[in-house]
Write a protein that holds these residues in place. Sequence first.
Motif, mmCIF file in Angstrom:
data_model
loop_
_atom_site.group_PDB
_atom_site.id
_atom_site.type_symbol
_atom_site.label_atom_id
_atom_site.label_comp_id
_atom_site.label_asym_id
_atom_site.label_seq_id
_atom_site.Cartn_x
_atom_site.Cartn_y
_atom_site.Cartn_z
ATOM 1 N N ASP A 116 0.867 4.313 -2.523
ATOM 2 C CA ASP A 116 0.624 5.667 -2.000
ATOM 3 C C ASP A 116 1.750 6.618 -2.406
ATOM 4 O OD1 ASP A 116 -1.647 4.724 -0.864
ATOM 5 O OD2 ASP A 116 -0.863 4.620 1.193
ATOM 6 N N ASN A 117 2.984 6.115 -2.338
ATOM 7 C CA ASN A 117 4.139 6.950 -2.674
ATOM 8 C C ASN A 117 4.104 7.454 -4.117
ATOM 9 O OD1 ASN A 117 5.108 6.659 -0.142
ATOM 10 N ND2 ASN A 117 6.681 5.133 -0.660
ATOM 11 N N ARG A 132 -4.516 7.387 -5.693
ATOM 12 C CA ARG A 132 -5.601 7.174 -4.745
ATOM 13 C C ARG A 132 -6.332 5.908 -5.179
ATOM 14 N NH1 ARG A 132 -10.114 6.133 -2.420
ATOM 15 N NH2 ARG A 132 -11.522 7.757 -1.679
ATOM 16 N N GLN A 146 0.840 -1.202 0.000
ATOM 17 C CA GLN A 146 0.000 0.000 0.000
ATOM 18 C C GLN A 146 0.876 1.254 0.000
ATOM 19 O OE1 GLN A 146 -3.500 -0.098 -0.224
ATOM 20 N NE2 GLN A 146 -3.164 2.067 -0.688
ATOM 21 N N GLN A 147 1.932 1.214 0.813
ATOM 22 C CA GLN A 147 2.860 2.337 0.909
ATOM 23 C C GLN A 147 3.478 2.656 -0.456
ATOM 24 O OE1 GLN A 147 3.306 3.899 4.029
ATOM 25 N NE2 GLN A 147 4.024 5.445 2.582
#
Lengths: 460, 101
Positions: free
Chosen positions: A414-415, A419, A410-411
Amino acid sequence: MSESGTIDNPFLVAIVGAGPSGFYAAEALLKSDQHVRIRMFERLPSPYGLVRSGVAPDHPKLKQAIQVYSKIADSNDFSFIGNVTVGRDITVEELCAHHHAVIFTCGAETDRRLGIPGEDLAGSYTATEFVGWYNGHPDYRDREFDLSHETAVIIGQGNVAADVSRILAKTVDELKHTDIARHALDALAASRIRDIYVIGRRGPAQAKFTAKELREFGELEDCDPVVAAEELILNPASQQELEEKTNIGSKKIYDLFREFSERASGGKSRRVHFQFLRSPVELIGESKLERVKIEKNRLSGEAFNQSARGTGETCEFEAGILFRSIGYRGVPIAGVPFDERAGVFPNTQGRIMDDGKIVPQLYTAGWIKRGPSGIIGTNRACSVETVNSLLEDLGTLSSVEINTDPQDLQQLIDNRGVRTISFDEWQRIDVAEVARGAEANKPREKFTSIEEMFAVLSRP
Amino acid sequence: MTTFVTDNCKGCRFTDCVTVCPVECFHYDDDMLYIDPDVCIDCSACIPECPVQAIYEDADYPEDKEEWIAINAEKAPNLPVCDSQMDPLPGAEERKAELGF
Ligand SMILES: Cc1cc2nc3c(=O)[nH]c(=O)nc-3n(C[C@H](O)[C@H](O)[C@H](O)COP(=O)(O)OP(=O)(O)OC[C@H]3O[C@@H](n4cnc5c(N)ncnc54)[C@H](O)[C@@H]3O)c2cc1C
Ligand SMILES: NC(=O)c1ccc[n+]([C@@H]2O[C@H](COP(=O)([O-])OP(=O)(O)OC[C@H]3O[C@@H](n4cnc5c(N)ncnc54)[C@H](OP(=O)(O)O)[C@@H]3O)[C@@H](O)[C@H]2O)c1
Ligand code: SF4
Ligand code: SF4
């Protein structure tokens, strides 16, 4: 390393593409006797692939397949990660570092080309873009189609050509209570198209329509089907094809053409003309399409293997709009081998191959595996085959070192400033679409931009 | 619109049809398969798959098969779902040949 495939340490499988083949692959994995966790990545916020953006708006019953898919998505071992384009927002290498296996079910999103002069003139469009437009696909919502001409030409005689011609042939009343995008309904309401020519390069015995779809042309409110009797004369090899008992589908199509040719005109204001043994050789016009140059063909080769050959005899006729409906084509993804000629990911029974060698961890199903043919259910058998290959390989796949921490994945996403959309969030968008539709007596009014979809999610 | 299985399926049960059904609406007993019309979405995927042409749609079927529309509707909902390929019944190949396929 602890053993994979247990409740505590399930096999992690990424599926790329939320169309029918992706969902049937998920279903087969969930039904297997292994513990598998599935993450389905989809480039759009909305799932269901061509069931949402391909299947014609006036064929609502087929879209009930979606109920099967949303049931699959309800499984605790399944998560939907929408709005992520694999190859751009996350690389194939990264997916492989977080999953034991990756199944590509990303469909065939572009189109084949005719390869003739004038193909890119304004007024010459692909079925792919027209279908995406009337179905409210975000990639195509801003397209404009000039429907101010009386004559339209469709090249190709498959079911997509049938969809395109039927949508052009129907009255607004026949479409207004479907989930057709509002912008398309408005544009079609002003259409001046009267004569639609659906042109096949081979004969009436080789048309790829299915009977149910062709029959609809005999039942339209304000459009007559037209077939000239002389178009139905068959060469001996085609006669032989139609006599073959297993070729009953083509026989039914031919009989329907015959019925159309024998019908008296219903005096309706639009006509769909089916013509055979003709290929466009040039599209002509100053700045936009004005005329189409067509060459007559004859068939050569043995029964069931006949191809169209030009005879050299040509003619030109006026047409302001033309749609090429000669098949879809797969799009490459960086990090996955691609067969340029066929437009698919090269594979053996779903295992992706590079230069004849199996590429570990990578699998494929659906249109990107087989090429752009087959209906919704065809992909079920196709995905089951792929999942069987994957399950056979679990012994080796379980020894691949991967990062199993979902937070790291997820990170990573996200980075990249992406979205993501979960299935619950999609369901909120879904409910909002249905509510919007109800106001206009439609089963749904799709949001046609990603921004509109996000706006629903930011409502309190 | 309805899609239904007829007696050509009896004693053969090749189940090629089942592998392409998008919504799992085939049901089976010891003899043959039946389609649940309330679940079937009339996609026609199964029709060309059947090696003995047992499946028809109600827009186009031989007159003597009429009764099978009701038989499918009545039987299917009370029978188990067939969701993947099963072994053909013994003698299936002979039956296929007998039917001229
Ligand atoms: C115009 C049209 C009408 C049709 N009508 C019917 C019909 O009436 N009945 C019927 O049975 N069949 C119909 N079909 C056929 C049916 O839609 C296909 O057989 C089926 O959708 C193919 O499934 P798929 O999963 O392989 O591909 P798709 O349905 O195309 O799904 C692929 C998915 O992958 C996603 N994707 C692509 N690239 C990426 C990426 N890089 N990262 C993440 N996601 C990605 C796409 O957004 C899409 O959601 C129709 C097809 C077309 C083109
Ligand atoms: N209602 C439905 O069930 C439905 C609706 C839409 C789509 N689908 C399915 O989706 C799949 C894709 O449909 P499709 O219509 O895109 O493909 P298709 O069925 O393969 O038809 C393609 C058509 O284009 C012609 N063609 C190909 N290259 C050409 C060229 N260079 N010049 C002229 N003509 C050319 C083909 O002719 P040749 O035969 O000579 O190659 C054929 O008539 C099919 O399996 C279809 O059944 C189903
Ligand atoms: S393929 Fe035909 S014969 Fe076989 S089970 Fe299905 S309907 Fe019956
Ligand atoms: S028509 Fe389609 S949905 Fe109905 S039984 Fe056949 S494959 Fe299943």
